[in-house]
Design an enzyme around this catalytic site. Structure first.
Site, mmCIF file in Angstrom:
data_model
loop_
_atom_site.group_PDB
_atom_site.id
_atom_site.type_symbol
_atom_site.label_atom_id
_atom_site.label_comp_id
_atom_site.label_asym_id
_atom_site.label_seq_id
_atom_site.Cartn_x
_atom_site.Cartn_y
_atom_site.Cartn_z
ATOM 1 N N SER A 31 20.837 28.640 71.196
ATOM 2 C CA SER A 31 19.991 29.517 70.371
ATOM 3 C C SER A 31 20.515 30.945 70.328
ATOM 4 C CB SER A 31 18.569 29.553 70.930
ATOM 5 O OG SER A 31 17.974 28.296 70.840
ATOM 6 N N GLU B 114 20.288 12.666 74.805
ATOM 7 C CA GLU B 114 19.406 12.615 75.964
ATOM 8 C C GLU B 114 17.971 12.829 75.524
ATOM 9 O OE1 GLU B 114 19.864 11.566 78.873
ATOM 10 O OE2 GLU B 114 17.910 12.121 79.648
#
Lengths: 373, 399
Positions: B130, B245
């Site tokens: 981010s 995941e």
């Protein structure tokens, strides 16, 4: 029908809003939140000087307001600015309770002038929001009364010169009759407190009363007759809390609206996404509901349906408050999770009000009881 | 249809339970019970070492890399039991985010060097995805890496870097071709946090905790051998990482543990002199979320079974993320409600040297956690982004 504020209240609102906009910015508040006292003595004094405390008292009590809408106007502004100073505790739960029992004009005058702080030591560990559940005891001993017990989350206790302590003189543990109120100086022997900060600002303390001896003149009002003035004062406190959340929600939705207009993702302001526009619209619809609920609570204060309207307002405000706090954070995204961003504090003020004198479920139960009566 | 676990799976569950009973240090589970923000780096490393000793740390890794090679059902069982036992969460950044990328796209040298160090705890990794302007719209990231001889020179800023204050290394998405289309100019770089020009600045969250950071890069020299895979192919690796995941994305174990905790609290708390759990309104709130959670648990198992059979979860993962986070947040809301006025104290700033709880010991962190867990529906692809994925997939991109 007239939903306009009177000229005096409009002036009060303007004055307070202007003062808080100039003096109570995020940086100032964060400094206050980090301070050992958890409040600013300077701001307290200046707001008292502006007449903000006096507006919360009736003329008989030495103030110049004290009605439901006076309280609502003041607390909406305090809520908008996320003010953490203990107006509710000193002025309403303390000062107005003294006003309700009478005989403490000098102390009330000091409160209105900003010179004295008070705290209500009523709730107990295990009592939750049940106002009648008082296990602390008061036993007459000659001209004295001896108090024993524990009081939970007494907001503003450390700053207060006096606590108003509820204790049982007779009756079963959850009866309304038999609860007396005592004005106890905080330096009285046997009174100890363990102070701590609160999540949404301000400070509170756990108070222990261990053979606290006060003269019987410290009793406020009649023997075992404390519940009614307490209950009447709490009606005012509920209006204050509901109005404070309303003000905080006005700020939360304004911040969110502004952010939606400026934050860009996928090449355009996120406020142009219809899915988010609708969520903003939902909040604004509920905000108007909340404003009307506060008006109901303040407007029916002097009527038979006072308690019903108050229970309804606090239930509605709690539900809308959670929606607005959570949606405002979600629509902002990560920025709203940070302590330094304005909304974080405002959201905490909104949600944590649930924990003062009853959450949505408590007030729903009250509403059901009262509407069945 | 058969909702029961096989005998092998039941035996595995018993083994996990026994392991938790014998090997999970009480100090750690007690910290987790009272709010896992109290866990230190050393606590996390200690738990990783205990799991690694047993061969259970790298659960999703193949055996040849030293992993447990569990299937999705086994991992699900472990997650349930770990949550029930108040075990610390396994820190995922190296183990289940970077490692699968290195195994699939990294060079032999990178695999041989980094994977053992992830397992034995030599390197603590953090994630550099981010940026201040690139949250849900990750591909708009601006941190740039310019090739100069044997190095990239990296400049820019990452944010929301979880536990970056502990990290030795960061895996980063950087822009290597400013002229390419957004997704096509991105590369996947491994950066040593000790390189000159890397600066970590804490972000304090609204509950007063320090778990995320800003990471600033000023003329940071990164050797070209730290590039994973090919230059400008980083978006493919990043997407692989994000979709790989996701078995625990529903957080069923956490919700089950959280709900049990709410019930225990509601039995201890009194309302009008009776246990709160007997209060019809509160009981209804608990029941409502439990009904939702029981359905979610089965949704999760349906998807887990598919994943075990080798099918990659698609929009189901997005559905689990949305519903799972909403349920967890609801449980956190119940927890703060349950303790009444004792939600108000802010114990993390409690009187210095005074560790005594204010009110009942379980009350301390609950309101702070309620606010902290608002992050669940924001991070890891916000719930709005998940809904976009669902809608786009189910309704067609053209609409």
């Amino acid at each position: 029908m007239n939903f306009d504020l009177t000229e005096e209240r409009q002036m009060l609102q303007d004055t307070l809003r202007r003062y808080l906009r100039e003096k109570y910015d995020t940086a100032t508040r964060n400094k206050i939140l980090d301070s050992d006292e958890g409040m600013s003595a300077e701001i307290w004094a200046e707001l008292a000087e502006l007449g903000v405390i006096g507006a919360l008292f009736t003329e008989d009590q030495g103030g110049f307001g004290g009605g439901g809408f006076d309280i609502a106007v003041v607390f909406e502004e305090l809520g908008r600015a996320g003010v953490v100073e203990p107006f509710l505790d000193t002025a309403i739960l303390g000062g107005r309770l003294l006003g309700a029992v009478g005989g403490q004009d000098d102390l009330v005058e000091e409160v209105i002038g900003g010179a004295a702080h008070l705290a209500l030591a009523h709730g107990e560990p295990g009592a939750r929001y049940d106002l009648t559940r008082v296990e602390s005891t008061a036993v007459a001993d000659g001209d004295d009364v001896v108090l024993n017990g524990r009081k939970a989350v007494v907001v503003n206790a450390e700053a207060a010169g006096h606590l108003i302590v509820s204790a049982r003189e007779s009756g079963a543990v959850d009866e309304t009759d038999g609860i007396s109120l005592f004005l106890v100086p905080t330096d009285t022997a046997g009174l100890t407190m363990r102070g701590y900060p609160m999540l949404a600002g301000g400070r509170a303390a756990e108070v222990t009363l261990d053979d606290v001896r006060v003269p019987s003149s410290a009793r406020l009002g009649g023997v075992g007759a404390g519940w009614q003035p307490l209950h009447d004062t709490l009606a005012l406190a509920h209006i204050a809390l509901a109005a404070e959340v309303l003000g905080a929600m006005v700020s939360a939705t304004a911040l969110t609206n502004e952010y939606l207009g400026t934050r860009k993702q996928f090449g355009r302001p996120i406020g142009t996404f219809q899915a988010l526009q609708h969520r903003m619209a939902d909040m604004l619809i509920e905000l108007e509901q909340a404003r009307s609920a506060v008006i109901n609570a303040a407007g029916y204060l002097e009527t038979d349906s006072r308690d019903l309207n108050i229970a309804g307002a606090r239930n509605l405000i709690s539900r809308v408050g959670r929606l607005v706090a959570e949606e405002s954070i979600q629509l902002h995204g990560g920025i709203a999770m940070t302590q330094e961003y304005e909304l974080a504090h405002i959201a905490k003020r909104i949600v944590m009000t649930d924990h003062r004198f009853g959450d949505a479920d408590y007030h729903l139960e009250r509403f059901i009881e009262l509407s069945a009566a | 249809m058969d909702l029961s676990y096989s005998p092998e799976e039941q035996a595995f569950r018993a083994e996990v339970q026994e392991f938790m009973a014998n090997e999970l240090p009480k100090e750690l589970s007690e910290k987790v019970r009272l709010g896992d923000e109290a866990l230190t780096k050393e606590d996390q490393e200690r738990w990783h070492a205990i799991l690694n000793e047993k061969g259970w740390l790298a659960q999703n890794w193949p055996k040849e890399f030293g992993g447990a090679a569990w299937n999705a059902v086994q991992r699900h069982i472990f997650e349930e039991e770990a949550a029930k036992a108040n075990a610390p969460r396994i820190v995922p950044f190296g183990l289940s985010m970077l490692a699968p990328v290195l195994m699939k796209f990294g060079s032999k040298e990178q695999q041989d060097h980094y994977l053992p160090r992830i397992l034995d705890g030599t390197d603590w990794w953090c994630q550099g995805y981010s940026e201040p302007g690139a949250g849900s719209d990750l591909a708009s990231l601006k941190t740039k890496a310019v090739r100069e001889g044997d190095h990239y020179i990296v400049n820019g800023q990452k944010t929301w870097t979880t536990l970056g204050q502990h990290a030795d290394w960061i895996f980063c998405l950087v822009r290597t071709d400013p002229d390419a289309k957004q997704q096509e100019g991105i590369s996947f770089l491994l950066i040593d946090m000790n390189t000159p020009g890397v600066e970590v600045r804490p972000i304090i969250l609204l509950d007063g905790t320090h778990e995320v950071n800003e990471v600033w890069f000023t003329d940071v020299k990164v050797p070209v051998e730290n590039l994973v895979g090919e230059e400008n192919k980083g978006w493919t690796y990043a997407k692989y990482l994000l979709t790989h995941e996701r078995t625990n994305i529903a957080g069923v174990g956490f919700s089950q543990a959280g709900l049990e905790s709410v019930k225990r609290i509601a039995k201890a708390e009194k309302a009008n002199g009776k246990p709160l759990i007997q209060n019809p309104h509160f009981a209804a709130r608990i029941a409502q979320v439990e009904i939702d959670l029981r359905a979610l648990a089965t949704s999760n198992l349906r998807i887990v079974s598919k994943a075990s059979a080798g099918e990659a979860p698609g929009i189901e993962a997005s559905m689990l993320k949305v519903k799972g986070t909403v349920i967890r947040q609801e449980i956190n809301d119940l927890a703060r409600r349950a303790v009444g006025p004792y939600a108000m104290p802010f114990p993390s700033e409690s009187v210095e040297g005074d560790n005594m709880a204010i009110g009942p010991d379980y009350a301390g962190p609950l309101a702070a956690q309620y606010f902290n867990y608002r992050k669940l529906s924001i991070f890891g692809g916000s719930n709005e982004v998940q809904k976009n994925i669902i809608a786009k997939t189910m309704m067609g991109g053209g609409r």
